[in-house]
Design a protein around this motif. Structure first.
Motif, PDB file in Angstrom:
ATOM      1  N   GLY A 271       0.766  -1.240  -0.041  1.00  0.00           N
ATOM      2  CA  GLY A 271      -0.091  -0.048  -0.103  1.00  0.00           C
ATOM      3  C   GLY A 271       0.963   1.273   0.035  1.00  0.00           C
ATOM      4  N   PRO A 272       1.642   1.573   1.010  1.00  0.00           N
ATOM      5  CA  PRO A 272       2.538   2.715   1.052  1.00  0.00           C
ATOM      6  C   PRO A 272       3.298   2.860  -0.550  1.00  0.00           C
ATOM      7  N   GLU A 273       3.884   1.941  -0.803  1.00  0.00           N
ATOM      8  CA  GLU A 273       4.667   2.109  -2.379  1.00  0.00           C
ATOM      9  C   GLU A 273       3.595   2.309  -3.460  1.00  0.00           C
ATOM     10  N   LEU A 274       2.343   1.795  -3.389  1.00  0.00           N
ATOM     11  CA  LEU A 274       1.469   2.208  -4.476  1.00  0.00           C
ATOM     12  C   LEU A 274       1.195   3.524  -4.325  1.00  0.00           C
TER      13      LEU A 274
ATOM     14  N   TRP B   4       0.696   8.720  -7.061  1.00  0.00           N
ATOM     15  CA  TRP B   4       1.281  10.018  -7.206  1.00  0.00           C
ATOM     16  C   TRP B   4       2.301  10.535  -8.346  1.00  0.00           C
ATOM     17  N   LEU B   5       3.308   9.621  -8.766  1.00  0.00           N
ATOM     18  CA  LEU B   5       4.349   9.955  -9.441  1.00  0.00           C
ATOM     19  C   LEU B   5       3.767   9.927 -11.006  1.00  0.00           C
ATOM     20  N   ARG B   6       2.672   9.109 -10.982  1.00  0.00           N
ATOM     21  CA  ARG B   6       2.088   9.174 -12.465  1.00  0.00           C
ATOM     22  C   ARG B   6       0.570   9.809 -12.373  1.00  0.00           C
ATOM     23  N   ARG B   7       0.587  10.956 -11.576  1.00  0.00           N
ATOM     24  CA  ARG B   7      -0.681  11.752 -11.543  1.00  0.00           C
ATOM     25  C   ARG B   7      -0.805  12.419 -12.737  1.00  0.00           C
ATOM     26  N   LYS B   8       0.195  13.149 -13.432  1.00  0.00           N
ATOM     27  CA  LYS B   8      -0.287  13.752 -14.773  1.00  0.00           C
ATOM     28  C   LYS B   8      -0.134  12.785 -15.954  1.00  0.00           C
ATOM     29  N   ASP B   9       0.497  11.808 -15.829  1.00  0.00           N
ATOM     30  CA  ASP B   9       0.208  11.004 -16.941  1.00  0.00           C
ATOM     31  C   ASP B   9      -1.007  10.438 -16.965  1.00  0.00           C
ATOM     32  N   GLU B  10      -1.626   9.851 -15.845  1.00  0.00           N
ATOM     33  CA  GLU B  10      -2.888   9.241 -15.837  1.00  0.00           C
ATOM     34  C   GLU B  10      -4.081  10.213 -15.596  1.00  0.00           C
ATOM     35  N   SER B  11      -3.875  11.585 -15.716  1.00  0.00           N
ATOM     36  CA  SER B  11      -4.803  12.899 -15.252  1.00  0.00           C
ATOM     37  C   SER B  11      -5.500  12.470 -13.948  1.00  0.00           C
ATOM     38  N   LEU B  12      -4.873  12.057 -12.925  1.00  0.00           N
ATOM     39  CA  LEU B  12      -5.570  11.867 -11.552  1.00  0.00           C
ATOM     40  C   LEU B  12      -5.939  12.956 -10.945  1.00  0.00           C
ATOM     41  N   SER B  13      -7.070  12.850 -10.324  1.00  0.00           N
ATOM     42  CA  SER B  13      -7.549  13.905  -9.544  1.00  0.00           C
ATOM     43  C   SER B  13      -6.964  13.855  -8.163  1.00  0.00           C
ATOM     44  N   PRO B  14      -6.944  15.068  -7.688  1.00  0.00           N
ATOM     45  CA  PRO B  14      -6.125  15.210  -6.138  1.00  0.00           C
ATOM     46  C   PRO B  14      -6.707  14.131  -5.256  1.00  0.00           C
ATOM     47  N   PHE B  15      -5.747  13.447  -4.380  1.00  0.00           N
ATOM     48  CA  PHE B  15      -6.067  12.529  -3.467  1.00  0.00           C
ATOM     49  C   PHE B  15      -5.291  12.746  -2.115  1.00  0.00           C
ATOM     50  N   CYS B  16      -5.572  12.373  -1.033  1.00  0.00           N
ATOM     51  CA  CYS B  16      -4.816  12.652   0.068  1.00  0.00           C
ATOM     52  C   CYS B  16      -4.681  11.459   0.911  1.00  0.00           C
TER      53      CYS B  16
ATOM     54  N   ILE C 277       8.717  -3.062  -6.891  1.00  0.00           N
ATOM     55  CA  ILE C 277       8.400  -3.650  -8.036  1.00  0.00           C
ATOM     56  C   ILE C 277       6.975  -3.910  -8.071  1.00  0.00           C
ATOM     57  N   ALA C 278       6.053  -3.361  -7.148  1.00  0.00           N
ATOM     58  CA  ALA C 278       4.532  -3.412  -7.221  1.00  0.00           C
ATOM     59  C   ALA C 278       4.160  -2.639  -8.173  1.00  0.00           C
ATOM     60  N   ARG C 279       3.130  -3.102  -9.087  1.00  0.00           N
ATOM     61  CA  ARG C 279       2.285  -2.374 -10.164  1.00  0.00           C
ATOM     62  C   ARG C 279       1.228  -1.460  -9.445  1.00  0.00           C
ATOM     63  N   PRO C 280       1.111  -0.097  -9.925  1.00  0.00           N
ATOM     64  CA  PRO C 280       0.260   0.548  -9.282  1.00  0.00           C
ATOM     65  C   PRO C 280      -0.992   0.672 -10.110  1.00  0.00           C
ATOM     66  N   ASP C 281      -1.205  -0.148 -11.410  1.00  0.00           N
ATOM     67  CA  ASP C 281      -2.484  -0.235 -12.252  1.00  0.00           C
ATOM     68  C   ASP C 281      -3.730  -0.047 -11.539  1.00  0.00           C
ATOM     69  N   SER C 282      -3.588  -0.979 -10.619  1.00  0.00           N
ATOM     70  CA  SER C 282      -5.170  -1.278 -10.073  1.00  0.00           C
ATOM     71  C   SER C 282      -5.530  -0.064  -9.066  1.00  0.00           C
TER      72      SER C 282
END
Length: 337
Positions: free
Chosen positions: A18-21, A26-38, A313-318
């Motif tokens: 979880g912490p790694e994900l 967050w590192l992919r926030r721009k590429d994935e157009s993520l809305s702000p999360f906390c 190495i955990a994938r954050p896709d999900s």
């Protein structure tokens, strides 16, 4: 997308991925157009995860989740929780962190109920560690239902870009399925599912497909009678209520490409019947959505992955898909479109 409140993201099992994900999302926030999360977490857990990952992830403690919107572009916003009784060890789940895990979920729900968060996204928990600390619920879903209040009936839906499924029974032995599968439970879950698809997914007239319990959907009673005695009466009642429902359908022919075009969600009598096709079609992009709650809740469709925790190495896709789905659901609730 219209402006929505930030998403409350729980830390999950601190010894898991979880912490790694959280950091990787967050590192992919721009590429994935993520809305702000906390993230709701003790700071030391995320600081440790940053060191393990070896990447630049600035962390900014916020006193109110609303501050996450201004912070999000430049730093990972965190609502700091009290520290764990003992520092978690990556790859090991411990009852010592149970208080933090539960507090993260509880705070996230309260933020949604108060209107300052648009939804809850939960990282995976290790139930065995929580049980050691006295946790009484079978899992996330049941705990969230209790937090939501009396009368809440949660319905689990698994979704990805190709398929939505609802298991009508969940974590029970196959031998128990025919005993727990009732016409009333099918009707209730179908109604909750249809309402959620209309409100949160923008489907004006949801098309529901119900899988048979037995091979060939019982083949007119020659391979089992549950389709005739339990499922068909429920389907007929749902149609009288105005719902678009088909079935019971043979499960072995309802998940190929052409068949999936005929429905918006498949409801299946038992756990694996629903989860095998959705995980086969898109294993890494699956999202667990809890329907029937007064607030939005999504989660990655995987576990704590203790075997790879702390290895980077955990994938954050999900998790990313869960964050995107929660934001989209919140947008539809806010705008009705």
């Amino acid at each position: 997308m219209s402006k929505i409140a930030p998403i409350a993201l729980t830390i999950g099992e601190p010894g898991g991925i979880g912490p790694e994900l959280c950091l990787k999302a967050w590192l992919r926030r721009k590429d994935e157009s993520l809305s702000p999360f906390c993230v709701l977490s003790p700071i030391t857990i995320l600081d440790h995860a940053v060191k393990q990952l070896g990447k630049n992830v600035p962390i900014k403690v916020v006193s109110d989740i609303s501050e996450a919107i201004a912070v999000f572009d430049n730093a990972l916003p965190v609502l700091a929780l009290d520290e764990c009784d003992a520092m978690p060890i990556s790859g090991t789940a411990s009852a010592n962190t149970a208080k933090v895990v539960i507090e993260s979920i509880t705070r996230a729900v309260k933020l949604c109920e108060g209107g300052s968060a648009c939804g809850v996204v939960t990282n995976p928990i290790q139930k065995s560690a929580l049980y050691e600390a006295g946790f009484k619920h079978p899992g996330h879903t049941e705990f969230l239902a209790e937090l939501a209040g009396p009368g809440t009936v949660p319905v689990m839906m698994l979704a990805n870009s190709k398929l939505r499924v609802v298991p009508l029974t969940i974590h029970i032995a196959l031998s128990e399925v025919p005993k727990q599968l009732t016409s009333d439970s099918i009707i209730e879950q179908c109604e909750i599912t249809a309402t959620a698809l209309q409100r949160d997914f923008g489907i004006a007239m949801p098309r529901l497909a119900i899988a048979g319990l037995n091979p060939h959907a019982g083949e007119n009673g020659s391979m089992g009678s549950e389709e005739q005695t339990i499922m068909e009466p429920a389907i007929n009642a749902l149609r009288k209520k105005g719902l678009d429902v088909i079935g019971p359908l043979p499960a072995d022919t309802m998940f190929h490409n052409e068949a999936r075009e005929n429905y918006d969600v498949a409801l299946c009598p038992y756990h694996d019947q629903a989860l095998i096709p959705v995980k086969t079609l898109d294993f890494h992009g699956g999202v667990n959505v809890t329907l029937g709650l007064p607030f939005i809740r999504t989660s990655p469709d995987h576990g704590t992955a203790l075997n790879i925790a702390g290895k980077g190495i955990a994938r954050p896709d999900s998790l990313i898909a869960a964050l995107q789905m929660a934001a989209d659901m919140a947008h539809k609730r806010l705008t009705g479109a």
